[in-house]
Design a protein around this motif. Structure first.
Motif, mmCIF file in Angstrom:
data_model
loop_
_atom_site.group_PDB
_atom_site.id
_atom_site.type_symbol
_atom_site.label_atom_id
_atom_site.label_comp_id
_atom_site.label_asym_id
_atom_site.label_seq_id
_atom_site.Cartn_x
_atom_site.Cartn_y
_atom_site.Cartn_z
ATOM 1 N N ALA A 48 0.837 -1.203 0.000
ATOM 2 C CA ALA A 48 0.000 0.000 0.000
ATOM 3 C C ALA A 48 0.874 1.256 0.000
ATOM 4 C CB ALA A 48 -0.931 -0.005 1.217
ATOM 5 N N GLN A 49 1.935 1.252 0.797
ATOM 6 C CA GLN A 49 2.833 2.407 0.859
ATOM 7 C C GLN A 49 3.518 2.662 -0.482
ATOM 8 O OE1 GLN A 49 4.942 0.893 4.409
ATOM 9 N NE2 GLN A 49 4.551 2.906 5.301
ATOM 10 N N ARG A 50 3.988 1.602 -1.114
ATOM 11 C CA ARG A 50 4.660 1.758 -2.410
ATOM 12 C C ARG A 50 3.703 2.318 -3.451
ATOM 13 N NH1 ARG A 50 4.857 -1.179 -6.957
ATOM 14 N NH2 ARG A 50 3.935 -3.039 -6.020
ATOM 15 N N LEU A 51 2.475 1.785 -3.504
ATOM 16 C CA LEU A 51 1.517 2.260 -4.500
ATOM 17 C C LEU A 51 1.145 3.719 -4.278
ATOM 18 C CD1 LEU A 51 -0.884 -0.777 -5.038
ATOM 19 C CD2 LEU A 51 1.117 -0.088 -6.378
ATOM 20 N N ALA A 52 0.918 4.113 -3.029
ATOM 21 C CA ALA A 52 0.583 5.514 -2.751
ATOM 22 C C ALA A 52 1.732 6.426 -3.195
ATOM 23 C CB ALA A 52 0.271 5.708 -1.275
ATOM 24 N N ALA A 53 2.960 6.045 -2.894
ATOM 25 C CA ALA A 53 4.118 6.854 -3.276
ATOM 26 C C ALA A 53 4.270 6.934 -4.790
ATOM 27 C CB ALA A 53 5.389 6.290 -2.636
ATOM 28 N N GLU A 54 4.073 5.807 -5.479
ATOM 29 C CA GLU A 54 4.188 5.798 -6.939
ATOM 30 C C GLU A 54 3.093 6.642 -7.588
ATOM 31 O OE1 GLU A 54 4.430 1.865 -8.628
ATOM 32 O OE2 GLU A 54 6.257 1.397 -7.503
ATOM 33 N N LYS A 55 1.889 6.579 -7.040
ATOM 34 C CA LYS A 55 0.793 7.392 -7.583
ATOM 35 C C LYS A 55 1.113 8.878 -7.432
ATOM 36 C CE LYS A 55 -2.915 4.070 -6.644
ATOM 37 N NZ LYS A 55 -4.104 3.797 -5.792
ATOM 38 N N ALA A 56 1.619 9.269 -6.280
ATOM 39 C CA ALA A 56 1.957 10.678 -6.058
ATOM 40 C C ALA A 56 3.047 11.126 -7.025
ATOM 41 C CB ALA A 56 2.390 10.898 -4.608
ATOM 42 N N ARG A 57 4.089 10.320 -7.171
ATOM 43 C CA ARG A 57 5.186 10.679 -8.082
ATOM 44 C C ARG A 57 4.712 10.765 -9.528
ATOM 45 N NH1 ARG A 57 8.227 7.207 -4.821
ATOM 46 N NH2 ARG A 57 7.996 5.509 -6.314
ATOM 47 N N ALA A 58 3.766 9.914 -9.901
ATOM 48 C CA ALA A 58 3.308 9.849 -11.297
ATOM 49 C C ALA A 58 2.616 11.129 -11.754
ATOM 50 C CB ALA A 58 2.384 8.654 -11.494
ATOM 51 N N VAL A 59 1.994 11.868 -10.842
ATOM 52 C CA VAL A 59 1.238 13.055 -11.262
ATOM 53 C C VAL A 59 1.742 14.358 -10.639
ATOM 54 C CG1 VAL A 59 -0.820 11.663 -11.676
ATOM 55 C CG2 VAL A 59 -0.574 12.852 -9.503
ATOM 56 N N HIS A 104 -4.903 -1.843 5.268
ATOM 57 C CA HIS A 104 -3.770 -0.918 5.264
ATOM 58 C C HIS A 104 -4.102 0.211 4.298
ATOM 59 C CE1 HIS A 104 -1.320 -3.958 7.329
ATOM 60 N NE2 HIS A 104 -1.847 -4.818 6.486
ATOM 61 N N SER A 105 -4.107 1.430 4.809
ATOM 62 C CA SER A 105 -4.397 2.590 3.973
ATOM 63 C C SER A 105 -3.212 3.546 4.068
ATOM 64 C CB SER A 105 -5.692 3.251 4.434
ATOM 65 O OG SER A 105 -6.189 4.113 3.450
ATOM 66 N N ALA A 106 -2.517 3.677 2.944
ATOM 67 C CA ALA A 106 -1.321 4.517 2.896
ATOM 68 C C ALA A 106 -1.633 5.840 2.225
ATOM 69 C CB ALA A 106 -0.215 3.796 2.125
ATOM 70 N N VAL A 107 -0.992 6.891 2.707
ATOM 71 C CA VAL A 107 -1.133 8.228 2.127
ATOM 72 C C VAL A 107 0.259 8.768 1.849
ATOM 73 C CG1 VAL A 107 -2.070 10.542 2.446
ATOM 74 C CG2 VAL A 107 -3.161 8.612 3.563
ATOM 75 N N SER A 108 0.419 9.361 0.674
ATOM 76 C CA SER A 108 1.675 10.026 0.326
ATOM 77 C C SER A 108 1.374 11.442 -0.113
ATOM 78 C CB SER A 108 2.385 9.289 -0.815
ATOM 79 O OG SER A 108 2.906 8.072 -0.355
ATOM 80 N N LEU A 109 2.225 12.352 0.289
ATOM 81 C CA LEU A 109 2.085 13.750 -0.094
ATOM 82 C C LEU A 109 3.441 14.249 -0.560
ATOM 83 C CD1 LEU A 109 0.111 16.281 0.013
ATOM 84 C CD2 LEU A 109 1.433 16.896 2.026
ATOM 85 N N ILE A 110 3.463 14.801 -1.752
ATOM 86 C CA ILE A 110 4.665 15.466 -2.252
ATOM 87 C C ILE A 110 4.390 16.957 -2.146
ATOM 88 C CG2 ILE A 110 6.183 15.863 -4.232
ATOM 89 C CD1 ILE A 110 5.535 12.990 -5.129
ATOM 90 N N ASP A 111 5.268 17.674 -1.430
ATOM 91 C CA ASP A 111 5.017 19.096 -1.207
ATOM 92 C C ASP A 111 5.554 19.938 -2.364
ATOM 93 O OD1 ASP A 111 7.767 19.556 -0.799
ATOM 94 O OD2 ASP A 111 7.571 19.661 1.383
ATOM 95 N N ALA A 112 5.410 21.243 -2.240
ATOM 96 C CA ALA A 112 5.768 22.169 -3.313
ATOM 97 C C ALA A 112 7.259 22.139 -3.649
ATOM 98 C CB ALA A 112 5.337 23.581 -2.934
ATOM 99 N N THR A 113 8.095 21.683 -2.715
ATOM 100 C CA THR A 113 9.538 21.613 -2.973
ATOM 101 C C THR A 113 9.963 20.244 -3.499
ATOM 102 O OG1 THR A 113 10.123 20.834 -0.746
ATOM 103 C CG2 THR A 113 9.937 23.229 -1.073
ATOM 104 N N GLY A 114 9.004 19.307 -3.582
ATOM 105 C CA GLY A 114 9.318 17.961 -4.056
ATOM 106 C C GLY A 114 9.609 16.971 -2.948
ATOM 107 N N THR A 115 9.497 17.409 -1.699
ATOM 108 C CA THR A 115 9.724 16.512 -0.566
ATOM 109 C C THR A 115 8.509 15.611 -0.382
ATOM 110 O OG1 THR A 115 11.092 18.172 0.534
ATOM 111 C CG2 THR A 115 10.204 16.407 1.913
ATOM 112 N N ALA A 116 8.770 14.327 -0.242
ATOM 113 C CA ALA A 116 7.686 13.350 -0.069
ATOM 114 C C ALA A 116 7.530 12.994 1.400
ATOM 115 C CB ALA A 116 7.973 12.100 -0.884
ATOM 116 N N ARG A 117 6.282 12.901 1.821
ATOM 117 C CA ARG A 117 5.946 12.489 3.188
ATOM 118 C C ARG A 117 4.963 11.332 3.061
ATOM 119 N NH1 ARG A 117 6.171 18.143 3.171
ATOM 120 N NH2 ARG A 117 7.200 19.092 4.958
ATOM 121 N N HIS A 118 5.045 10.395 4.005
ATOM 122 C CA HIS A 118 4.206 9.201 3.914
ATOM 123 C C HIS A 118 3.652 8.830 5.287
ATOM 124 C CE1 HIS A 118 6.280 8.746 0.070
ATOM 125 N NE2 HIS A 118 7.414 8.862 0.739
#
Length: 191
Positions: A48-59, A104-118
């Motif tokens: 779940a964590q990997r998919l959330a991170a990949e989805k965030a990076r993809a867009v 399992h519910s994963a959340v990923s956030l990429i901020d305005a500077t490109g920093t990823a948080r999970h």
């Protein structure tokens, strides 16, 4: 301070509804098109964590916040599929009947500077023992379509839940406690 632009990397109407509960309306909804198949030996939470991170990076776009999530239903170490047909939904419901499982519910956030948080929210759900008639009626509702583990806790399947420990919104598809914390940490103003 101006509110940063928010992109939601999901086509899920449930995630939009859940965000609205905390006063968040994304500026853009841009579903990510990624391969969601588990990697060999991948456990449910890390999947779940990997998919959330990949989805965030993809867009993700420079200067914007990008929010993505993924929810995985697991029976032990087994990742249950999203039910795309009635036979799959039936197998999931029969497997979950009378048992405890994890969501399992994963959340990923990429901020305005490109920093990823999970963040990861794990909930324990126990279903009552389901009769053949209950399974048939649930399948006839078609509520299971496209749902991880073949059920939607926010609908008729909620009546099957004997026990829930954890985050109800996470089982629906977006853990609001974790999502709110990520948005605040990235400078997104919330009331």
């Amino acid at each position: 301070m101006t509110r940063p632009q928010l992109i939601l990397a999901s086509a899920s109407p449930r995630r939009l509804d859940l965000l609205a509960r905390i006063g968040v309306v994304p500026d853009m909804v841009r579903p990510a098109d990624i391969d969601e198949a588990p990697e060999k030996g991948e456990l449910p939470g890390p999947h779940a964590q990997r998919l959330a991170a990949e989805k965030a990076r993809a867009v993700a776009e420079p200067g914007a916040l990008t929010l993505a999530a993924d929810t995985v239903v697991a029976a032990g170490r087994r990742i249950l599929p999203k039910a795309e047909d009635e036979a799959t939904a039936r197998r999931c419901l029969e497997l979950l009947s009378g048992r405890r499982h994890r969501v399992h519910s994963a959340v990923s956030l990429i901020d305005a500077t490109g920093t990823a948080r999970h963040r990861l929210s794990t909930s324990i759900v126990t279903f009552k023992r389901l009769t053949a008639g209950e399974i048939a009626a649930y399948l006839a509702s078609a509520e299971w379509q496209g749902k991880a583990g073949g059920y939607a806790i926010q609908g008729r399947a909620e009546a099957f839940v004997r026990f829930l420990s954890g985050n109800h919104s996470g089982v629906v598809g977006l853990p609001l406690f974790e999502t709110r914390a990520l948005l605040l940490s990235a400078g997104y103003p919330l009331g």
